[in-house]
Design a protein around this motif. Sequence first.
Motif, PDB file in Angstrom:
ATOM      1  N   GLN A 266      33.099  43.066  52.143  1.00  0.00           N
ATOM      2  CA  GLN A 266      31.361  43.558  52.399  1.00  0.00           C
ATOM      3  C   GLN A 266      31.296  44.235  53.596  1.00  0.00           C
ATOM      4  N   GLU A 267      31.949  43.411  54.539  1.00  0.00           N
ATOM      5  CA  GLU A 267      31.550  43.890  55.989  1.00  0.00           C
ATOM      6  C   GLU A 267      32.011  45.435  56.162  1.00  0.00           C
ATOM      7  N   HIS A 268      33.233  46.023  55.701  1.00  0.00           N
ATOM      8  CA  HIS A 268      33.536  47.225  55.671  1.00  0.00           C
ATOM      9  C   HIS A 268      33.124  48.044  54.535  1.00  0.00           C
ATOM     10  N   GLN A 269      32.307  47.479  53.849  1.00  0.00           N
ATOM     11  CA  GLN A 269      31.696  48.197  52.513  1.00  0.00           C
ATOM     12  C   GLN A 269      32.843  48.973  51.634  1.00  0.00           C
ATOM     13  N   CYS A 270      33.902  47.927  51.364  1.00  0.00           N
ATOM     14  CA  CYS A 270      34.790  48.317  50.409  1.00  0.00           C
ATOM     15  C   CYS A 270      34.286  48.798  49.243  1.00  0.00           C
ATOM     16  N   CYS A 271      35.188  49.424  48.190  1.00  0.00           N
ATOM     17  CA  CYS A 271      34.766  49.721  46.857  1.00  0.00           C
ATOM     18  C   CYS A 271      34.439  48.489  46.288  1.00  0.00           C
ATOM     19  N   SER A 272      33.470  48.697  45.414  1.00  0.00           N
ATOM     20  CA  SER A 272      33.163  47.657  44.201  1.00  0.00           C
ATOM     21  C   SER A 272      34.275  47.054  43.353  1.00  0.00           C
ATOM     22  N   GLU A 273      35.222  47.938  42.874  1.00  0.00           N
ATOM     23  CA  GLU A 273      36.344  47.107  42.349  1.00  0.00           C
ATOM     24  C   GLU A 273      37.051  46.427  43.035  1.00  0.00           C
ATOM     25  N   ALA A 274      37.224  46.465  44.425  1.00  0.00           N
ATOM     26  CA  ALA A 274      38.022  45.763  45.209  1.00  0.00           C
ATOM     27  C   ALA A 274      37.226  44.121  45.357  1.00  0.00           C
ATOM     28  N   LEU A 275      35.878  44.221  45.602  1.00  0.00           N
ATOM     29  CA  LEU A 275      35.011  43.119  45.411  1.00  0.00           C
ATOM     30  C   LEU A 275      34.946  42.652  44.326  1.00  0.00           C
ATOM     31  N   ALA A 276      34.970  43.303  43.010  1.00  0.00           N
ATOM     32  CA  ALA A 276      35.071  42.528  41.855  1.00  0.00           C
ATOM     33  C   ALA A 276      36.254  41.798  41.612  1.00  0.00           C
ATOM     34  N   LEU A 277      37.280  42.493  42.111  1.00  0.00           N
ATOM     35  CA  LEU A 277      38.992  41.656  41.857  1.00  0.00           C
ATOM     36  C   LEU A 277      38.742  40.369  42.886  1.00  0.00           C
ATOM     37  N   ALA A 278      38.101  40.360  44.180  1.00  0.00           N
ATOM     38  CA  ALA A 278      38.334  39.258  44.811  1.00  0.00           C
ATOM     39  C   ALA A 278      37.365  38.074  44.237  1.00  0.00           C
ATOM     40  N   TYR A 279      36.246  38.496  43.650  1.00  0.00           N
ATOM     41  CA  TYR A 279      35.261  37.412  43.009  1.00  0.00           C
ATOM     42  C   TYR A 279      36.015  37.088  41.708  1.00  0.00           C
ATOM     43  N   TYR A 280      36.776  37.803  41.091  1.00  0.00           N
ATOM     44  CA  TYR A 280      37.575  37.332  39.861  1.00  0.00           C
ATOM     45  C   TYR A 280      38.727  36.264  40.280  1.00  0.00           C
ATOM     46  N   SER A 281      39.164  36.520  41.424  1.00  0.00           N
ATOM     47  CA  SER A 281      40.298  35.562  41.791  1.00  0.00           C
ATOM     48  C   SER A 281      39.551  34.230  42.290  1.00  0.00           C
ATOM     49  N   LEU A 282      38.382  34.364  42.637  1.00  0.00           N
ATOM     50  CA  LEU A 282      37.677  33.061  43.095  1.00  0.00           C
ATOM     51  C   LEU A 282      37.306  32.132  41.669  1.00  0.00           C
ATOM     52  N   GLY A 283      36.680  33.101  40.751  1.00  0.00           N
ATOM     53  CA  GLY A 283      36.482  32.654  39.512  1.00  0.00           C
ATOM     54  C   GLY A 283      37.800  32.111  38.658  1.00  0.00           C
ATOM     55  N   ASN A 284      38.888  32.631  39.004  1.00  0.00           N
ATOM     56  CA  ASN A 284      40.155  32.031  38.133  1.00  0.00           C
ATOM     57  C   ASN A 284      40.613  30.811  38.732  1.00  0.00           C
ATOM     58  N   TYR A 285      40.472  30.869  40.293  1.00  0.00           N
ATOM     59  CA  TYR A 285      40.543  29.579  40.977  1.00  0.00           C
ATOM     60  C   TYR A 285      39.852  28.205  40.206  1.00  0.00           C
ATOM     61  N   TYR A 286      38.521  28.488  40.073  1.00  0.00           N
ATOM     62  CA  TYR A 286      37.679  27.402  39.556  1.00  0.00           C
ATOM     63  C   TYR A 286      37.889  27.255  38.172  1.00  0.00           C
ATOM     64  N   ARG A 287      38.317  28.173  37.508  1.00  0.00           N
ATOM     65  CA  ARG A 287      38.577  28.262  36.093  1.00  0.00           C
ATOM     66  C   ARG A 287      39.707  27.347  35.766  1.00  0.00           C
ATOM     67  N   ASP A 288      40.885  27.428  36.737  1.00  0.00           N
ATOM     68  CA  ASP A 288      42.073  26.411  36.664  1.00  0.00           C
ATOM     69  C   ASP A 288      41.673  25.071  36.861  1.00  0.00           C
ATOM     70  N   ARG A 289      40.684  24.840  37.877  1.00  0.00           N
ATOM     71  CA  ARG A 289      40.287  23.700  38.028  1.00  0.00           C
ATOM     72  C   ARG A 289      39.852  23.066  36.940  1.00  0.00           C
ATOM     73  N   ILE A 290      38.905  23.874  36.239  1.00  0.00           N
ATOM     74  CA  ILE A 290      38.226  23.326  34.893  1.00  0.00           C
ATOM     75  C   ILE A 290      39.013  22.863  34.030  1.00  0.00           C
ATOM     76  N   LEU A 291      40.197  23.631  33.905  1.00  0.00           N
ATOM     77  CA  LEU A 291      41.324  23.572  32.737  1.00  0.00           C
ATOM     78  C   LEU A 291      42.094  22.366  32.988  1.00  0.00           C
ATOM     79  N   GLY A 292      42.219  22.013  34.399  1.00  0.00           N
ATOM     80  CA  GLY A 292      43.054  20.742  34.807  1.00  0.00           C
ATOM     81  C   GLY A 292      42.264  19.481  34.518  1.00  0.00           C
ATOM     82  N   GLY A 293      40.877  19.700  34.215  1.00  0.00           N
ATOM     83  CA  GLY A 293      40.205  18.393  33.968  1.00  0.00           C
ATOM     84  C   GLY A 293      38.831  18.246  34.625  1.00  0.00           C
TER      85      GLY A 293
END
Length: 740
Positions: free
Chosen positions: A289-316
């Motif tokens: 965000q600081e370097h105003q990278c493209c929206s796709e890169a930010l979307a990928l980063a947030y998707y990674s964060l969501g996947n992390y918590y998705r796996d936490r949820i799947l783990g119980g």
Amino acid sequence: MSTPSQKVSSSNKQIYQRLKQAIDLNLRRQIFIAACDDLCLRDCLAARLQAELATDSADSISRPSSIDYPRFVSLELDVSDPNPWDSIARWLTQYPPPRNGGSGGRLPGFQILGAEHLTRHSPAVQWSFLSHLRDIEANLQMCESTLLLWVSRPWLSSIEQSAPEFWQWRTGVFEFEGEPTPAKGDFGHSEDFGHSENFGNLRDNGDYGDKLLKYSKSQESPIPDSPSPIPDSPSPIPDSPSTTTDSKSVELADLVLASASEELEAADNPASEDNLLPLQTLQYIELLQEHQCCSEALALAYYSLGNYYRDRILGGDASPQNLTIAIRAIEQVIAYLELDDNSQQHQPLTDECARLIAQLTQNLTQYESNSLPPISDLINDLGTFYWMLSRDRTNGLNSADPVSCLERSIALYLEGLNRTDADSEPQTRVRLNKNLGIAAADLARYQDKTENLQQAVAAYQQALLDLDPAAEPQQYAAAQNNLATAYWNLAQDGQPIVYLKSAIAAYTQALCCYSPDREPLNYAGVQNNLGTACWNLAQHEPSELLLVRAIDAYREALKYRTRELVPAAAAATYNNLGTAYWHLANQFQQQQARTESLQQAITAYEAALDIAGKLDRTQLTFDTLAARNNLGLAHYQLATDPDFATNKAAQTSHLEAALHHQLQVCTAWGQHLNDKGLIYGDKLNLQAPANSQAADSRQTALSYIVKTIRAFYSECGLPGQNLALSKIPGDLLPEILRRL
């Protein structure tokens, strides 16, 4: 009146005092639920409340005057029409509050007793009671003071699940300790038809496996068990991402930091990669965000964060906190994907920032993705997270509102369907439609039942159009099973014949695709549900064929619902089988077939009681006392059958068996009446009001005993009567002789 004494635990005394103090506040619209499985204890607690909270004049309770108007009234639920609001209205019509005087025109508080007797009545009556509870908002004018509903723990669970409108209005729940008391049984009725055990165990199974795009570790989502603050939810898909991403990013960062701080404090190894991954991801996002990278890169980063918590949820760990973070992350993914990349001004990265980002990217490879899924799949995931959040059972002040979560979930699934086209993968449409059906069916428990169930039916039907039963038998069976459940629920509110026939057809289709070898318990559960749907339809449309079909389904279920593998489920199915045979015996006109059906009913009831005798009563979903009543009745009917007139040995054997079970039922009610009530420090002794119901049950059991003794005399003469009387306990003999 006088209350029999009973030793009361200190914890029960404390709970009683808290309940009494809460009621004594005399606030408006207090809705209390008291759960007590020990009916004698319950009766005495209710009597004590009546004595301490009503007026001092005992006569004023039954004949209130304008001067001495009661503050607290006990009412017995009318099981023929279990509408507590009507009971209150009738009392108020008979005793309107005086405009002047002691009450000041204020309505009294009411306690409702007798809900435990509903278990011996038909599913339609039980659903009627829950339906009346769901109408609480339309009847709140009668709850200006206090309503206290006494229930058993199984009914407490049923109310929470099936009458959520009433549950949401509750002011407090008070659970008393005590061993369960068998509910009053009725001769010739099954207590398991339509019970939650029959229809609740499979309705949602089979869909959880594909609710999220990458959900493959678990087929069933866990129910959160710890409260966590839920911030105000944004719109499902941000309307103006460019103006909302910054604020949402800050909100999400705060949630992640709060969660990570709690986990780091409790972790044995705070510096482990797994504990630091969310924080590293936040650093990565901040640099992008600081370097105003493209929206796709930010979307990928947030998707990674969501996947992390998705796996936490799947783990119980499907806590509201984890679900909320996953929701916020996916919402950010969608927001950045909808930004116009051409409007972004990308600044080159310095060498130091490029090095740091590369290092962070290496640490995130486990959750990083080189590409994003289609937006319809992201919307499906987001809808499912909201659906899971709606099932949060915590009672914290910041718990999510299930209705708003379900409405948001449904809106997202519909949005996802709108974003699919003919070229989309059929599995995407199937997933969205099946999930839409589940969410709509859940919302039907809270509001607009018929409308939401019809939406669920339409969604399941659409999903089935895109499913190939040969290629995807498990998914097809799960969708048919859920469709059948939606039809079953619709049948409870109207047009039972039409909807039950549709449910039977859908259950039958599900069975065509469930393999008993691969999924024996799912297969057996659907067979059990099919049997119960056929039996229920036979109550509206009497048919020997329907009863025979129900029996065949129960017998098929029992091949896999064995006493060794699932004893409680096996006992319930045997009980259902016994009742189906009993009803079939009364349908048959041919004498031999009727006799054979009664013998089969006896065998099934004996199996149910044998298994139940080895289990804790809390594991059972049917009334064993009612099953024993039914067993005694079947023996009596066989003994008085003309075919047995020439076989005195068999006739006597069945009469002895009938008398044995009837005496056990009578003894159980006698023990209930001999149990003592509460005695508090002031020695006030009041008769428990519901003891009259126990006395009535005992008198009914006595009448069956007398009827059987008379059958001994008529079929076997005086020696037969003497044989019967020799089996009567001494304490019962005087009552029996008076009746004879």
